[in-house]
Scaffold this motif. Structure first.
Motif, PDB file in Angstrom:
ATOM      1  N   ASN A 132       0.840  -1.198   0.000  1.00  0.00           N
ATOM      2  CA  ASN A 132       0.000   0.000   0.000  1.00  0.00           C
ATOM      3  C   ASN A 132       0.878   1.252   0.000  1.00  0.00           C
ATOM      4  O   ASN A 132       1.562   1.551   0.981  1.00  0.00           O
ATOM      5  CB  ASN A 132      -0.894  -0.014   1.252  1.00  0.00           C
ATOM      6  N   SER A 133       0.862   1.958  -1.116  1.00  0.00           N
ATOM      7  CA  SER A 133       1.705   3.150  -1.224  1.00  0.00           C
ATOM      8  C   SER A 133       1.095   4.332  -0.476  1.00  0.00           C
ATOM      9  O   SER A 133       1.792   5.302  -0.177  1.00  0.00           O
ATOM     10  CB  SER A 133       1.892   3.506  -2.704  1.00  0.00           C
ATOM     11  N   GLY A 134      -0.204   4.262  -0.185  1.00  0.00           N
ATOM     12  CA  GLY A 134      -0.861   5.336   0.552  1.00  0.00           C
ATOM     13  C   GLY A 134      -1.189   6.550  -0.296  1.00  0.00           C
ATOM     14  O   GLY A 134      -1.774   7.512   0.209  1.00  0.00           O
ATOM     15  N   GLY A 135      -0.834   6.515  -1.552  1.00  0.00           N
ATOM     16  CA  GLY A 135      -1.083   7.646  -2.439  1.00  0.00           C
ATOM     17  C   GLY A 135      -2.408   7.532  -3.154  1.00  0.00           C
ATOM     18  O   GLY A 135      -3.230   6.654  -2.854  1.00  0.00           O
ATOM     19  N   GLN A 136      -2.596   8.414  -4.150  1.00  0.00           N
ATOM     20  CA  GLN A 136      -3.873   8.407  -4.871  1.00  0.00           C
ATOM     21  C   GLN A 136      -3.998   7.179  -5.794  1.00  0.00           C
ATOM     22  O   GLN A 136      -5.094   6.851  -6.236  1.00  0.00           O
ATOM     23  CB  GLN A 136      -4.000   9.688  -5.682  1.00  0.00           C
ATOM     24  N   TYR A 137      -2.862   6.534  -6.094  1.00  0.00           N
ATOM     25  CA  TYR A 137      -2.900   5.331  -6.942  1.00  0.00           C
ATOM     26  C   TYR A 137      -2.731   4.055  -6.127  1.00  0.00           C
ATOM     27  O   TYR A 137      -2.279   3.034  -6.660  1.00  0.00           O
ATOM     28  CB  TYR A 137      -1.815   5.415  -8.012  1.00  0.00           C
ATOM     29  N   ALA A 138      -3.073   4.146  -4.849  1.00  0.00           N
ATOM     30  CA  ALA A 138      -2.837   2.997  -3.962  1.00  0.00           C
ATOM     31  C   ALA A 138      -3.585   1.750  -4.445  1.00  0.00           C
ATOM     32  O   ALA A 138      -3.039   0.636  -4.402  1.00  0.00           O
ATOM     33  CB  ALA A 138      -3.266   3.347  -2.543  1.00  0.00           C
TER      34      ALA A 138
END
Lengths: 149, 132
Positions: B63-69
């Motif tokens: 999970n990158s936690g960004g908008q593209y997670a």
């Protein structure tokens, strides 16, 4: 332990622990089937194949590796490698077995000494039943000494 | 409230309930085998439940936690399945092919499936090329 490790362990247990053990059962079944005059080849070849599960997977991996597993033509090239292997490796060995069978026919093994005769079959089955362990060890040594692709 | 819920999940569900459900699937695998059915789905389910904690940590790591997670997660999941799970599935397919050969059942499809399992990425690129 992760899921992929667990699945790898499952495959390894099935291929490297259970199947070599089952090879003995398959050879024993082949001897019994032969004694009854039934089809035993499937169990005999299955016994050898059980000892070679890892080798079969390594062969398929070799076909795919040669093809480039991430290439768009990977599957086609892998199947072509498989076909080449069957045609150029397996079939020549099959030809040798056919030539051996031809020589036996010419020597009168089938006409004058008929191995399908009940007494010969029973005798060979008795010998086979007494040496199933030896057959498994023999098959294991053949598989162990075989060279991968 | 959050800590209570986390404790419930970790101490009740993951630590107590999941091993029992995994045990149920092991039992179901033996019963499936006795009934002449394929035990593999139950075995895979049991293994998945037994490795749930590690799998959760693995997923959290993706999970990158960004908008593209979401797409990052799906992409990582694809790579994980194709790169880690499918080669092991190819090994199982080889074992299944040998067992089916002995039992006079269709076995060639398992050999070709094993080849397919080993080059799923190549098949994806093939279909992408077909669609282009």
């Amino acid at each position: 332990m992760s899921l992929d490790g667990a699945v790898v362990n499952l495959a390894s247990w099935a291929g490297n622990v259970m199947m070599p053990t089952m090879a003995g059962a398959f050879f024993a079944g082949a001897v019994y089937r032969y004694s009854k005059g039934g089809q035993f080849e499937q169990l005999l070849y299955g016994g050898f194949a059980s000892l070679m599960c890892s080798g079969i997977l390594r062969a398929l991996e070799g076909f795919v590796q040669n093809a480039g597993p991430t290439s768009a033509d990977g599957y086609w090239t892998a199947v072509m490698n498989l076909v080449n292997w069957v045609a150029n490796v397996i079939l020549p060995i099959f030809a040798l077995t056919q030539l051996a069978a031809m020589a036996m026919h010419m020597g009168g093994v089938v006409s004058e000494i008929y191995p399908g005769s009940t007494w010969i079959r029973k005798f060979i089955a008795a010998i086979g039943a007494l040496m199933v362990s030896g057959i498994v060890r023999f098959a294991e040594s053949m598989v162990t000494q075989a060279h991968g692709i | 409230m959050e800590s209570v819920f986390k404790n419930f999940v970790n101490q009740i569900i993951v630590a107590k309930l999941v091993p029992v459900i995994a045990g149920y699937f092991v039992l179901k695998a033996t019963l499936d085998t006795a009934a002449g059915e394929n035990p593999l789905p139950s075995i895979i389910a049991a293994l998945f439940l037994m490795t749930l904690s590690a799998t959760m940590q693995l997923f959290q790591g993706w999970n990158s936690g960004g908008q593209y997670a979401t797409t990052d997660m799906l992409g990582s999941l694809w790579n994980y399945i194709v790169g880690q799970i499918m080669p092991a599935a190819a090994g199982l397919a080889c074992v299944g092919a040998v067992v089916n050969f002995v039992r006079h059942r269709p076995w060639t499809r398992l050999v070709f499936s094993a080849i397919g399992f080993l080059c799923v990425t190549g098949l994806l690129k093939l279909f992408q090329a077909m669609a282009a």
